[in-house]
Design a protein around this motif. Structure first.
Motif, short mmCIF file in Angstrom:
data_model
loop_
_atom_site.label_atom_id
_atom_site.label_comp_id
_atom_site.label_asym_id
_atom_site.label_seq_id
_atom_site.Cartn_x
_atom_site.Cartn_y
_atom_site.Cartn_z
N ARG A 24 -60.44 110.73 -47.78
CA ARG A 24 -61.04 110.59 -48.85
C ARG A 24 -61.50 109.49 -49.43
O ARG A 24 -62.59 109.05 -49.26
N ASP A 25 -60.66 108.47 -49.69
CA ASP A 25 -61.09 107.22 -50.04
C ASP A 25 -61.64 106.61 -48.88
O ASP A 25 -62.61 105.78 -49.19
N HIS A 215 -51.18 102.67 -54.29
CA HIS A 215 -52.53 102.70 -53.89
C HIS A 215 -53.11 101.28 -53.94
O HIS A 215 -53.60 101.13 -55.06
N HIS A 217 -56.09 98.36 -53.10
CA HIS A 217 -57.31 97.84 -52.28
C HIS A 217 -57.34 96.51 -51.96
O HIS A 217 -56.49 95.78 -52.57
N ASN A 251 -58.71 100.03 -48.08
CA ASN A 251 -57.46 100.23 -48.63
C ASN A 251 -56.41 99.61 -47.83
O ASN A 251 -56.77 98.94 -46.78
MN MN Z 1 -58.88 103.92 -53.99
#
Ligand code: MN
Length: 527
Positions: A24-25, A215, A217, A251
């Motif tokens: 997804r990301d 989560h 980055h 990520n």
């Molecule tokens: Mn993200």
């Protein structure tokens, strides 16, 4: 302390849930898109790696996204990781996510809304009170589809602490079982993460009855450090991706999080379900599928991650590996002896080798792969694991490609204009073309352009060697851009020109697959 989670049952307090968002990301970053078949292969590898939750996609984003989440849910209909679909707070998003994940044995809806002042004002144009209402409404609706609901405060690290606590409380009251506080923009410091998670645990009623999730980055290179800081402050789910792919700088890399937790268990006494010996294989699979290699000095999975170059270090490692190695290469899947086969190796040995590399092929695919292996073995003295992985990914795993390279001859030399003549099979029909060019590669690409007319521009052309030696296979990466869409193709061969043609053909196949998702097929082979 422990509590009951809808998907995991009783969870011990020191257990860290691994939430993978590669599909997804990771997949939504430029150049990293995958087709359905590739996503399913990746999903299988992630399951073998032992991730607990797999964020399979964003179902409302496109019919293709919906289909891939649905197919992954079907793949894990009996057992497997929790399959998660992403949704904004709008009812349409949540219903679509609920439909997509339906078939999975264990399923999660992950719904999010921005909570920072900047995002609420500029992006959402909503008041904080309206956002708070949306939190309750979205989580409640998601709970009608599954008991396992995750709620995220987008841009959480830049959110006002009091408002963040109110939102988290509302989400828990509405039935969220995981609360994620992301550093969406990669701005936080490890101490910020520590403070935010400690605060939420202290201040929000019910925070001890749900899983807190982090989560991060990597815009400032701190995604893994921030993930670990959050875990130390009470987060029990880490959201991360293979090779650290994802929006912008990416990520947190899941392999780094896993190995940091394992190697520094003394300081971080947590457990997880990762099968670390599968790390390298999973990383390589992703690199092959997306045509993006990790940099050589990448932690854990980079080519140099366990290479000792200086004499002093080499001497130390020979005396005792632990002088310069904090973890063993074998523990993450590097094998010490990658020398495998030669031209006298038989079909059975080849099949065993494929199995050890994680490939199970049908008879026809095995025959194709074996033929190509013999061809390479004739030209190369020794065939390494890397050569076999390259040939299988190149040839056998692309059985659905509409265009196949059948033959190529290039005449070139000093003082002559290079000419390429090639034969392709397009949807089962043979087509050939001859073209000149400024160089051998240019002539080859011009001939391809004649058979398959397209407007794509060549954005990147790179050659790497698969292993060492002048007889090594070349691996060529070609990036094409058409109407703002990027595709990367890869091809390998002991001949650089043939590898280039394979890579270009691979990229064209991907481009056609992309076009097909938005418009009817339009390729007309020139006869
Ligand atoms: Mn993200």
């Amino acid at each position: 302390m422990s509590f009951n989670h809808p998907s995991f049952g009783r969870i011990e307090d020191n257990r860290v849930i691994l939430f993978d968002t590669t599909l997804r990301d990771g997949e939504q970053s430029p150049g990293f898109s995958m087709n359905l078949e590739e996503k399913l292969r990746m999903a299988e590898a992630l399951a073998e790696l032992g991730v607990d939750v797999m964020e399979a996609g964003f179902p409302i984003a496109s019919p293709g996204d919906f289909e891939s989440v649905e197919s992954i849910a079907q793949k894990f209909a009996k057992a497997g990781p929790v399959v998660c679909g992403l949704a904004r707070s709008a009812p349409g998003d949540i219903i679509r996510a609920g439909e997509a994940i339906k078939a999975a044995a264990r399923k999660r809806i992950h719904t999010f809304i921005s909570t920072s002042p900047l995002h609420m004002r500029v992006k959402l144009r909503m008041t904080p009170e309206a956002v708070l209402e949306a939190v309750t409404a979205s989580v409640s609706l998601a709970r009608q589809h599954t008991d396992d609901v995750e709620w995220s405060a987008e841009d959480g690290s830049r959110t006002d602490p009091d408002f963040l606590c109110r939102c988290v409380e509302a989400a828990i009251k509405a039935g969220a079982t995981t609360i994620n506080i992301p550093d969406t923009v990669g701005y936080a410091l490890p101490e910020d993460m520590h403070r935010i998670f400690s605060m939420v645990r202290e201040r929000v009623p019910g925070a001890d009855q749900i899983i807190l999730s982090t989560h991060n980055h990597d815009d400032l290179g701190m995604a893994v450090a921030n993930t670990l800081a959050a875990i130390q402050a009470g987060a029990r789910q880490a959201e991360a991706t293979i090779n650290g792919i994802g929006e912008r700088a990416g990520n947190a890399a899941i392999e780094e999080v896993i190995m940091a937790l394992r190697t520094r268990h003394d300081a971080m006494p947590f457990v997880n379900n990762a099968v670390t010996a599968n790390i390298l294989k999973t990383s390589r699979l992703l690199a092959t599928i997306t045509s993006f290699d990790v940099q050589p000095n990448k932690a854990i999975v980079g080519r140099n991650a366990f290479a000792h170059e200086s004499g002093i270090h080499q001497d130390g490692v020979l005396k005792d590996k632990s002088t310069y190695e904090i973890m063993t290469p074998e523990s993450v899947g590097w094998t010490t002896n990658s020398l495998v086969m030669g031209k006298h190796s038989g079909r059975a040995a080849f099949r065993d080798k494929l199995a050890s590399l994680g490939y199970t092929l049908g008879d026809n695919q095995l025959n194709d792969a074996f033929r190509r292996f013999k061809d390479i073995a004739d030209r190369k003295k020794v065939v390494y694991d890397e050569d076999i992985v390259a040939l299988v990914d190149d040839e056998v795993m692309r059985t659905h490609d509409r265009v196949k390279l059948m033959a190529l001859t290039v005449a070139t030399g000093m003082g002559t204009r290079p000419t390429a003549s090639l034969m392709l099979e397009v949807d089962g029909e043979k087509c050939d073309a001859v073209a000149g060019g400024d160089g051998a590669v240019d002539a080859t690409f011009n001939a391809l352009q004649q058979v398959i007319p397209h407007r794509a521009q060549l954005k990147l052309y790179a050659v790497q060697s698969v292993t060492g030696g002048t007889d090594a296979q070349a691996r060529v990466t070609v990036r094409l851009e058409e109407d703002g869409k990027l595709v990367d193709g890869q091809g390998s061969d002991t001949d650089t020109i043939i590898a280039s043609a394979r890579a270009y053909v691979h990229a064209l196949n991907k481009l056609m697959a992309k076009r097909a998702r938005t418009a009817p097929p339009e390729i007309i082979p020139a006869k």
